[in-house]
Design a protein around this motif. Structure first.
Motif, PDB file in Angstrom:
ATOM      1  N   CYS A 293       2.449   8.858  11.608  1.00 18.21           N
ATOM      2  CA  CYS A 293       1.743   9.075  10.331  1.00 18.21           C
ATOM      3  C   CYS A 293       0.952   7.813   9.928  1.00 18.21           C
ATOM      4  O   CYS A 293      -0.195   7.911   9.488  1.00 18.21           O
ATOM      5  CB  CYS A 293       2.716   9.437   9.226  1.00 18.21           C
ATOM      6  SG  CYS A 293       3.369  11.099   9.350  1.00 18.21           S
ATOM      7  N   VAL A 294       1.551   6.651  10.099  1.00 19.38           N
ATOM      8  CA  VAL A 294       0.867   5.402   9.758  1.00 19.38           C
ATOM      9  C   VAL A 294      -0.315   5.183  10.684  1.00 19.38           C
ATOM     10  O   VAL A 294      -1.411   4.844  10.250  1.00 19.38           O
ATOM     11  CB  VAL A 294       1.861   4.205   9.810  1.00 19.38           C
ATOM     12  CG1 VAL A 294       1.108   2.890   9.682  1.00 19.38           C
ATOM     13  CG2 VAL A 294       2.894   4.340   8.705  1.00 19.38           C
ATOM     14  N   LYS A 295      -0.099   5.398  11.981  1.00 17.64           N
ATOM     15  CA  LYS A 295      -1.169   5.196  12.975  1.00 17.64           C
ATOM     16  C   LYS A 295      -2.356   6.101  12.706  1.00 17.64           C
ATOM     17  O   LYS A 295      -3.501   5.706  12.820  1.00 17.64           O
ATOM     18  CB  LYS A 295      -0.594   5.455  14.370  1.00 17.64           C
ATOM     19  CG  LYS A 295      -1.583   5.261  15.490  1.00 17.64           C
ATOM     20  CD  LYS A 295      -0.937   5.514  16.834  1.00 17.64           C
ATOM     21  CE  LYS A 295      -1.951   5.410  17.967  1.00 17.64           C
ATOM     22  NZ  LYS A 295      -1.344   5.731  19.249  1.00 17.64           N
ATOM     23  N   GLU A 296      -2.067   7.354  12.313  1.00 17.18           N
ATOM     24  CA  GLU A 296      -3.124   8.343  12.042  1.00 17.18           C
ATOM     25  C   GLU A 296      -3.623   8.272  10.607  1.00 17.18           C
ATOM     26  O   GLU A 296      -4.426   9.087  10.186  1.00 17.18           O
ATOM     27  CB  GLU A 296      -2.603   9.737  12.360  1.00 17.18           C
ATOM     28  CG  GLU A 296      -2.284   9.919  13.833  1.00 17.18           C
ATOM     29  CD  GLU A 296      -1.563  11.232  14.121  1.00 17.18           C
ATOM     30  OE1 GLU A 296      -1.458  12.081  13.196  1.00 17.18           O
ATOM     31  OE2 GLU A 296      -1.107  11.399  15.260  1.00 17.18           O
ATOM     32  N   LYS A 297      -3.117   7.309   9.836  1.00 14.43           N
ATOM     33  CA  LYS A 297      -3.523   7.088   8.442  1.00 14.43           C
ATOM     34  C   LYS A 297      -3.347   8.341   7.576  1.00 14.43           C
ATOM     35  O   LYS A 297      -4.199   8.700   6.779  1.00 14.43           O
ATOM     36  CB  LYS A 297      -4.957   6.566   8.360  1.00 14.43           C
ATOM     37  CG  LYS A 297      -5.147   5.261   9.086  1.00 14.43           C
ATOM     38  CD  LYS A 297      -6.564   4.746   8.942  1.00 14.43           C
ATOM     39  CE  LYS A 297      -6.791   3.605   9.870  1.00 14.43           C
ATOM     40  NZ  LYS A 297      -6.758   2.318   9.362  1.00 14.43           N
ATOM     41  N   ARG A 298      -2.208   8.987   7.732  1.00 18.41           N
ATOM     42  CA  ARG A 298      -1.880  10.158   6.917  1.00 18.41           C
ATOM     43  C   ARG A 298      -1.006   9.707   5.747  1.00 18.41           C
ATOM     44  O   ARG A 298       0.205   9.640   5.852  1.00 18.41           O
ATOM     45  CB  ARG A 298      -1.147  11.215   7.758  1.00 18.41           C
ATOM     46  CG  ARG A 298      -2.080  11.870   8.755  1.00 18.41           C
ATOM     47  CD  ARG A 298      -1.406  13.032   9.454  1.00 18.41           C
ATOM     48  NE  ARG A 298      -0.525  12.507  10.502  1.00 18.41           N
ATOM     49  CZ  ARG A 298       0.624  13.072  10.861  1.00 18.41           C
ATOM     50  NH1 ARG A 298       1.044  14.178  10.283  1.00 18.41           N
ATOM     51  NH2 ARG A 298       1.350  12.559  11.818  1.00 18.41           N
ATOM     52  N   PHE A 299      -1.679   9.393   4.637  1.00 17.66           N
ATOM     53  CA  PHE A 299      -0.991   8.905   3.440  1.00 17.66           C
ATOM     54  C   PHE A 299      -1.238   9.874   2.298  1.00 17.66           C
ATOM     55  O   PHE A 299      -2.321  10.417   2.162  1.00 17.66           O
ATOM     56  CB  PHE A 299      -1.496   7.511   3.044  1.00 17.66           C
ATOM     57  CG  PHE A 299      -1.398   6.512   4.161  1.00 17.66           C
ATOM     58  CD1 PHE A 299      -0.180   6.112   4.652  1.00 17.66           C
ATOM     59  CD2 PHE A 299      -2.546   5.967   4.726  1.00 17.66           C
ATOM     60  CE1 PHE A 299      -0.081   5.182   5.675  1.00 17.66           C
ATOM     61  CE2 PHE A 299      -2.466   5.042   5.741  1.00 17.66           C
ATOM     62  CZ  PHE A 299      -1.237   4.649   6.225  1.00 17.66           C
TER      63      PHE A 299
ATOM     64  N   ASN B 111       4.869  -1.708   2.407  1.00 14.83           N
ATOM     65  CA  ASN B 111       3.958  -0.565   2.448  1.00 14.83           C
ATOM     66  C   ASN B 111       4.740   0.738   2.619  1.00 14.83           C
ATOM     67  O   ASN B 111       5.802   0.766   3.240  1.00 14.83           O
ATOM     68  CB  ASN B 111       2.976  -0.703   3.611  1.00 14.83           C
ATOM     69  CG  ASN B 111       2.072  -1.901   3.462  1.00 14.83           C
ATOM     70  OD1 ASN B 111       1.674  -2.261   2.363  1.00 14.83           O
ATOM     71  ND2 ASN B 111       1.761  -2.536   4.576  1.00 14.83           N
ATOM     72  N   ASN B 112       4.189   1.817   2.069  1.00 15.16           N
ATOM     73  CA  ASN B 112       4.713   3.176   2.275  1.00 15.16           C
ATOM     74  C   ASN B 112       6.144   3.337   1.766  1.00 15.16           C
ATOM     75  O   ASN B 112       6.956   4.023   2.379  1.00 15.16           O
ATOM     76  CB  ASN B 112       4.634   3.563   3.764  1.00 15.16           C
ATOM     77  CG  ASN B 112       3.298   3.221   4.364  1.00 15.16           C
ATOM     78  OD1 ASN B 112       2.255   3.538   3.800  1.00 15.16           O
ATOM     79  ND2 ASN B 112       3.304   2.543   5.492  1.00 15.16           N
TER      80      ASN B 112
ATOM     81  N   ASP C  83       0.824  -1.203   0.000  1.00 20.04           N
ATOM     82  CA  ASP C  83       0.000   0.000   0.000  1.00 20.04           C
ATOM     83  C   ASP C  83       0.867   1.264   0.000  1.00 20.04           C
ATOM     84  O   ASP C  83       1.984   1.269   0.519  1.00 20.04           O
ATOM     85  CB  ASP C  83      -0.893   0.033   1.234  1.00 20.04           C
ATOM     86  CG  ASP C  83      -1.874  -1.123   1.294  1.00 20.04           C
ATOM     87  OD1 ASP C  83      -2.129  -1.753   0.243  1.00 20.04           O
ATOM     88  OD2 ASP C  83      -2.378  -1.405   2.396  1.00 20.04           O
ATOM     89  N   ASN C  84       0.320   2.343  -0.568  1.00 19.27           N
ATOM     90  CA  ASN C  84       0.910   3.687  -0.524  1.00 19.27           C
ATOM     91  C   ASN C  84       2.294   3.749  -1.160  1.00 19.27           C
ATOM     92  O   ASN C  84       3.176   4.459  -0.699  1.00 19.27           O
ATOM     93  CB  ASN C  84       0.964   4.199   0.920  1.00 19.27           C
ATOM     94  CG  ASN C  84      -0.372   4.075   1.602  1.00 19.27           C
ATOM     95  OD1 ASN C  84      -1.382   4.536   1.089  1.00 19.27           O
ATOM     96  ND2 ASN C  84      -0.392   3.407   2.738  1.00 19.27           N
TER      97      ASN C  84
END
Length: 169
Positions: free
Chosen positions: A162-168, A105-106, A68-69
């Motif tokens: 950032c991952v925890k807060e879903k800032r993608f 991911n990311n 993902d991302n």
């Protein structure tokens, strides 16, 4: 909009539609995938959500898994096959060695990066533009060069927040 610009717009839209149908035939694209540059994926390519391709070619018969991302720059190349140089002829024989590529991911791959088969790139990694990746890159590592070497790490607290807060992006 005059006729000249309308014709150009339709031509570009048809070209993108053509590439989507023919170059990506057999690849299941998640809804959130964005293809901003000429990209070639194989039937053995498995994509996560929110992938951005700005020009990526995948060559060979190996499986390529992208998490993902994912973001790629232009002119990126993933090669999953190599000629067998240890075979019965020189410089190589007619057999092919196939190795898979796994991208977590990311992950952000810069412009002009080449990734060879057998490589695993862990979550959060960044690969510097122009690099050739021949070995695994770990969690949140930043690598670059030819061959790519780890030279830094992401700020883990920032990344994980950032991952925890879903800032993608």
């Amino acid at each position: 909009m005059n006729f000249k610009y309308a014709k150009l717009f339709v031509r570009k839209a048809l070209r993108l539609f053509y590439f989507s149908l023919n170059i990506l035939r057999g690849v299941k694209l998640p809804y959130s995938t964005k293809i901003n540059g000429y990209s070639v994926l194989t039937k053995l390519t498995h994509l996560g959500r929110n992938c951005h391709f700005n020009g990526l070619k995948i060559r060979g018969g190996g499986k390529v898994t992208i998490g993902d991302n994912f973001h790629s720059g232009e002119l990126c190349l993933f090669i999953t096959d190599i000629h067998n140089y240890k075979g019965n002829a020189v410089p190589y024989d007619n057999t092919i060695i196939t190795k898979d590529i796994n991208i977590g991911n990311n992950v952000w791959i810069g412009t002009g990066v080449t990734i060879l088969g057998g490589v695993n790139i862990a979550d959060g990694a960044i690969i510097q533009a122009g690099s050739v990746v021949v070995s695994d890159i770990g969690y949140c590592e930043i690598a670059g060069g030819h061959p790519a070497r780890v030279f830094a790490e992401r700020d883990l607290n920032h990344y994980e927040n950032c991952v925890k807060e879903k800032r993608f992006f």
